[in-house]
Write a protein that holds these residues in place. Structure first.
Motif, PDB file in Angstrom:
ATOM      1  N   UNK A   1      -3.218 -10.736 -13.171  1.00  0.00           N
ATOM      2  CA  UNK A   1      -3.583 -11.126 -14.532  1.00  0.00           C
ATOM      3  C   UNK A   1      -5.029 -11.584 -14.572  1.00  0.00           C
ATOM      4  N   UNK A   2      -5.711 -11.235 -15.635  1.00  0.00           N
ATOM      5  CA  UNK A   2      -7.059 -11.747 -15.849  1.00  0.00           C
ATOM      6  C   UNK A   2      -7.145 -12.286 -17.261  1.00  0.00           C
ATOM      7  N   UNK A   3      -8.059 -13.228 -17.439  1.00  0.00           N
ATOM      8  CA  UNK A   3      -8.229 -13.811 -18.776  1.00  0.00           C
ATOM      9  C   UNK A   3      -9.203 -12.966 -19.586  1.00  0.00           C
TER      10      UNK A   3
ATOM     11  N   UNK B   1      -7.256   3.741 -15.851  1.00  0.00           N
ATOM     12  CA  UNK B   1      -8.661   4.103 -15.680  1.00  0.00           C
ATOM     13  C   UNK B   1      -9.030   4.000 -14.205  1.00  0.00           C
ATOM     14  N   UNK B   2      -9.841   4.956 -13.766  1.00  0.00           N
ATOM     15  CA  UNK B   2     -10.315   4.951 -12.393  1.00  0.00           C
ATOM     16  C   UNK B   2     -11.614   4.165 -12.341  1.00  0.00           C
ATOM     17  N   UNK B   3     -11.657   3.116 -11.550  1.00  0.00           N
ATOM     18  CA  UNK B   3     -12.845   2.247 -11.561  1.00  0.00           C
ATOM     19  C   UNK B   3     -14.018   2.866 -10.811  1.00  0.00           C
ATOM     20  N   UNK B   4     -13.774   3.919 -10.031  1.00  0.00           N
ATOM     21  CA  UNK B   4     -14.886   4.545  -9.291  1.00  0.00           C
ATOM     22  C   UNK B   4     -15.774   5.352 -10.224  1.00  0.00           C
ATOM     23  N   UNK B   5     -15.121   6.149 -11.128  1.00  0.00           N
ATOM     24  CA  UNK B   5     -15.942   6.993 -12.001  1.00  0.00           C
ATOM     25  C   UNK B   5     -15.775   6.666 -13.487  1.00  0.00           C
ATOM     26  N   UNK B   6     -15.089   5.557 -13.781  1.00  0.00           N
ATOM     27  CA  UNK B   6     -14.898   5.099 -15.167  1.00  0.00           C
ATOM     28  C   UNK B   6     -14.147   6.089 -16.037  1.00  0.00           C
ATOM     29  N   UNK B   7     -13.438   7.020 -15.427  1.00  0.00           N
ATOM     30  CA  UNK B   7     -12.755   8.024 -16.246  1.00  0.00           C
ATOM     31  C   UNK B   7     -11.309   7.620 -16.519  1.00  0.00           C
ATOM     32  N   UNK B   8     -10.842   7.998 -17.711  1.00  0.00           N
ATOM     33  CA  UNK B   8      -9.457   7.713 -18.087  1.00  0.00           C
ATOM     34  C   UNK B   8      -8.536   8.654 -17.312  1.00  0.00           C
ATOM     35  N   UNK B   9      -7.532   8.095 -16.687  1.00  0.00           N
ATOM     36  CA  UNK B   9      -6.572   8.918 -15.952  1.00  0.00           C
ATOM     37  C   UNK B   9      -5.544   9.483 -16.919  1.00  0.00           C
ATOM     38  N   UNK B  10      -4.961   8.599 -17.725  1.00  0.00           N
ATOM     39  CA  UNK B  10      -3.974   9.043 -18.708  1.00  0.00           C
ATOM     40  C   UNK B  10      -3.792   7.949 -19.745  1.00  0.00           C
ATOM     41  N   UNK B  11      -3.251   8.340 -20.897  1.00  0.00           N
ATOM     42  CA  UNK B  11      -3.004   7.405 -21.985  1.00  0.00           C
ATOM     43  C   UNK B  11      -1.573   7.634 -22.470  1.00  0.00           C
TER      44      UNK B  11
ATOM     45  N   UNK C   1     -12.752  -3.313 -20.637  1.00  0.00           N
ATOM     46  CA  UNK C   1     -13.028  -2.755 -19.317  1.00  0.00           C
ATOM     47  C   UNK C   1     -14.467  -3.046 -18.902  1.00  0.00           C
ATOM     48  N   UNK C   2     -15.396  -2.839 -19.853  1.00  0.00           N
ATOM     49  CA  UNK C   2     -16.812  -3.054 -19.561  1.00  0.00           C
ATOM     50  C   UNK C   2     -17.051  -4.507 -19.150  1.00  0.00           C
ATOM     51  N   UNK C   3     -16.384  -5.382 -19.888  1.00  0.00           N
ATOM     52  CA  UNK C   3     -16.557  -6.816 -19.669  1.00  0.00           C
ATOM     53  C   UNK C   3     -15.974  -7.243 -18.313  1.00  0.00           C
ATOM     54  N   UNK C   4     -14.869  -6.617 -17.943  1.00  0.00           N
ATOM     55  CA  UNK C   4     -14.131  -7.097 -16.769  1.00  0.00           C
ATOM     56  C   UNK C   4     -14.400  -6.300 -15.499  1.00  0.00           C
ATOM     57  N   UNK C   5     -15.133  -5.196 -15.593  1.00  0.00           N
ATOM     58  CA  UNK C   5     -15.210  -4.265 -14.478  1.00  0.00           C
ATOM     59  C   UNK C   5     -15.504  -4.928 -13.124  1.00  0.00           C
ATOM     60  N   UNK C   6     -16.519  -5.807 -13.052  1.00  0.00           N
ATOM     61  CA  UNK C   6     -16.789  -6.417 -11.735  1.00  0.00           C
ATOM     62  C   UNK C   6     -15.577  -7.165 -11.175  1.00  0.00           C
TER      63      UNK C   6
ATOM     64  N   UNK D   1     -12.862  -4.677  -9.987  1.00  0.00           N
ATOM     65  CA  UNK D   1     -13.157  -4.080  -8.681  1.00  0.00           C
ATOM     66  C   UNK D   1     -12.864  -5.082  -7.572  1.00  0.00           C
ATOM     67  N   UNK D   2     -13.251  -6.329  -7.855  1.00  0.00           N
ATOM     68  CA  UNK D   2     -12.998  -7.412  -6.919  1.00  0.00           C
ATOM     69  C   UNK D   2     -11.515  -7.547  -6.600  1.00  0.00           C
ATOM     70  N   UNK D   3     -10.718  -7.581  -7.706  1.00  0.00           N
ATOM     71  CA  UNK D   3      -9.271  -7.741  -7.547  1.00  0.00           C
ATOM     72  C   UNK D   3      -8.660  -6.546  -6.828  1.00  0.00           C
ATOM     73  N   UNK D   4      -9.127  -5.350  -7.194  1.00  0.00           N
ATOM     74  CA  UNK D   4      -8.543  -4.148  -6.615  1.00  0.00           C
ATOM     75  C   UNK D   4      -8.788  -4.091  -5.109  1.00  0.00           C
ATOM     76  N   UNK D   5      -9.940  -4.629  -4.680  1.00  0.00           N
ATOM     77  CA  UNK D   5     -10.243  -4.555  -3.240  1.00  0.00           C
ATOM     78  C   UNK D   5      -9.221  -5.335  -2.425  1.00  0.00           C
ATOM     79  N   UNK D   6      -8.548  -6.322  -3.101  1.00  0.00           N
ATOM     80  CA  UNK D   6      -7.500  -7.062  -2.383  1.00  0.00           C
ATOM     81  C   UNK D   6      -6.310  -6.185  -2.066  1.00  0.00           C
ATOM     82  N   UNK D   7      -6.130  -5.116  -2.855  1.00  0.00           N
ATOM     83  CA  UNK D   7      -4.976  -4.254  -2.623  1.00  0.00           C
ATOM     84  C   UNK D   7      -5.284  -3.150  -1.611  1.00  0.00           C
ATOM     85  N   UNK D   8      -6.562  -2.973  -1.258  1.00  0.00           N
ATOM     86  CA  UNK D   8      -6.928  -2.005  -0.220  1.00  0.00           C
ATOM     87  C   UNK D   8      -6.622  -2.583   1.139  1.00  0.00           C
ATOM     88  N   UNK D   9      -5.768  -1.898   1.858  1.00  0.00           N
ATOM     89  CA  UNK D   9      -5.436  -2.458   3.164  1.00  0.00           C
ATOM     90  C   UNK D   9      -5.953  -1.555   4.259  1.00  0.00           C
TER      91      UNK D   9
END
Lengths: 197, 197
Positions: free
Chosen positions: A63-65, A104-114, A181-186, A189-197
């Motif tokens: 969750x993010x605020x 959304x894919x955070x690497x290329x900012x593209x929408x995956x699906x809606x 997304x624009x506001x939260x992107x950094x 990415x930070x949060x997602x890196x926690x899920x990279x193992x």
């Protein structure tokens, strides 16, 4: 008079006890209920959007605020990379709020699906925003930014015939999501890196 | 003469079995018994409320002033119903979705209030517990039986397992509301026939 006071006191105590018990049960089951609701109500849409991910997006959520409100984000891991995130946003439709889940894919900012999750649009007309998969498919592969519009408003999205207001609602939800997304992107990415193992 | 605890329990299973003998609380009986699973779930939820509220009402019967007893009963029953609702959301969410509004409506179920008023308020804890359990199990069995008949005839399944193969033509009247009335009437008729011998 004495009897009156007795009645009031007893009902008050009973209600207080009842309130306490309910608060305790509610606290105890809160997380579990949230998980169940996500799994059965939003789960199908999330799984559809993050199709092919190797994890369970409902377990891997955080969750993010955003502007004083908390928003849930669901992580999709593809080929071992946690690079996709799905979240829900709302736009004004014809009959009320339209809920739109988008990945959304955070690497290329593209929408995956809606995908449309909840709506109260006219059955058979505006409800096509959810059932007509061609409409939602238009968004896939586009860059997630802040200006999604239907073609009549000078945008890039083909509206569902007869349901311009509903289509606008979906575009609005996606545009708003772009802002978030624009506001939260950094932080994302930070949060997602926690899920990279 | 006071009956033994076993007698209080057993009477709920045949002599006073709701909804057939007491013919009380018909709203959920008719509405949710389209399948065995629904009937069983509804019955168990009601049993839990019945046992807990009977016990508490009986414990507090000397404290509750009789002028406000109904209000107290409602508070007690409503508390347990909300507990059941939360627990069902947490652990059996699909069943909760199917039963929907009928879970909160246990509050106004005549059986629950009826047992508090007619039995628990005048009897000690153990007989009240036995009474609640007996009536509750009787109610569950009735709902399950009604659900079984309607599910087998109306959809050709039992616990969602297909019984007759694809060539079966479902007798769809049985899963609709009139079917519930017809089925209940016939079962009542059979019970009277057996009971009068």
């Amino acid at each position: 008079m004495r009897e009156m006071i007795k009645m009031v006191v007893i009902i008050t105590i009973l209600c207080a006890f009842s309130g306490g018990l309910l608060a305790a049960v509610r606290n105890g089951t809160k997380d579990k209920i949230e998980y169940q609701q996500l799994k059965f109500v939003k789960g199908p849409a999330i799984r559809e959007i993050l199709k092919g991910s190797s994890n369970d997006p409902i377990v891997d959520r955080f969750k993010l605020k955003v502007d004083d409100a908390e928003k849930s984000f669901f992580v999709g891991i593809f080929d071992g990379n946690a690079d996709t995130v799905a979240f829900e946003n709302f736009g004004k439709g014809f009959g009320g709020d339209i809920g739109v889940m988008l990945g959304v894919n955070v690497k290329n900012d593209k929408i995956v699906a809606v995908g449309v999750t909840t709506h109260s649009e006219t059955p058979g007309v505006g409800s096509k925003a959810k059932t007509d998969l061609k409409f939602a498919a238009q968004f896939a592969g586009l860059l997630l930014n802040e200006d999604f519009k239907v073609k009549t408003d000078g945008g890039q999205v083909d509206a569902i015939s007869g349901a311009t207001v509903s289509s606008r609602g979906v575009c609005m939800a996606v545009s708003e999501a772009g802002k978030i997304y624009k506001q939260l992107k950094p932080r994302l990415i930070n949060k997602l890196s926690e899920f990279n193992k | 003469m006071a009956k033994s605890i076993t007698q209080e329990f057993v009477k709920g299973l045949w002599d006073e079995i709701p909804p057939f003998r007491l013919v009380l609380g018909l709203c959920p009986v008719l509405a949710v018994t389209t399948t065995v699973e629904n009937g069983l779930g509804m019955g168990l939820a009601t049993t839990f409320v019945l046992v807990c509220s009977n016990m508490l009402v009986s414990l507090l019967r000397d404290i509750i002033p009789s002028k406000v007893r109904i209000a107290c009963f409602i508070v007690i029953i409503a508390t347990f119903v909300t507990v059941v609702e939360l627990l069902m959301q947490a652990f059996t969410y699909p069943l909760f979705l199917k039963l929907g509004i009928f879970i909160p409506l246990i509050v106004v179920n005549c059986i629950v209030l009826g047992r508090s008023e007619a039995f628990a308020f005048k009897n000690p804890v153990m007989p009240s517990l036995a009474d609640g359990l007996g009536i509750g199990i009787g109610f569950t069995l009735s709902l399950a039986a009604l659900g079984a008949v309607r599910e087998i005839l109306g959809s050709g399944t039992f616990f969602n397992i297909s019984l007759f193969g694809p060539s079966f033509q479902p007798f769809s009247l049985m899963v609709e509301a009139p079917g519930a009335f017809i089925c209940l009437g016939l079962m009542l008729c059979i019970m009277n026939l057996v009971g009068n011998k």
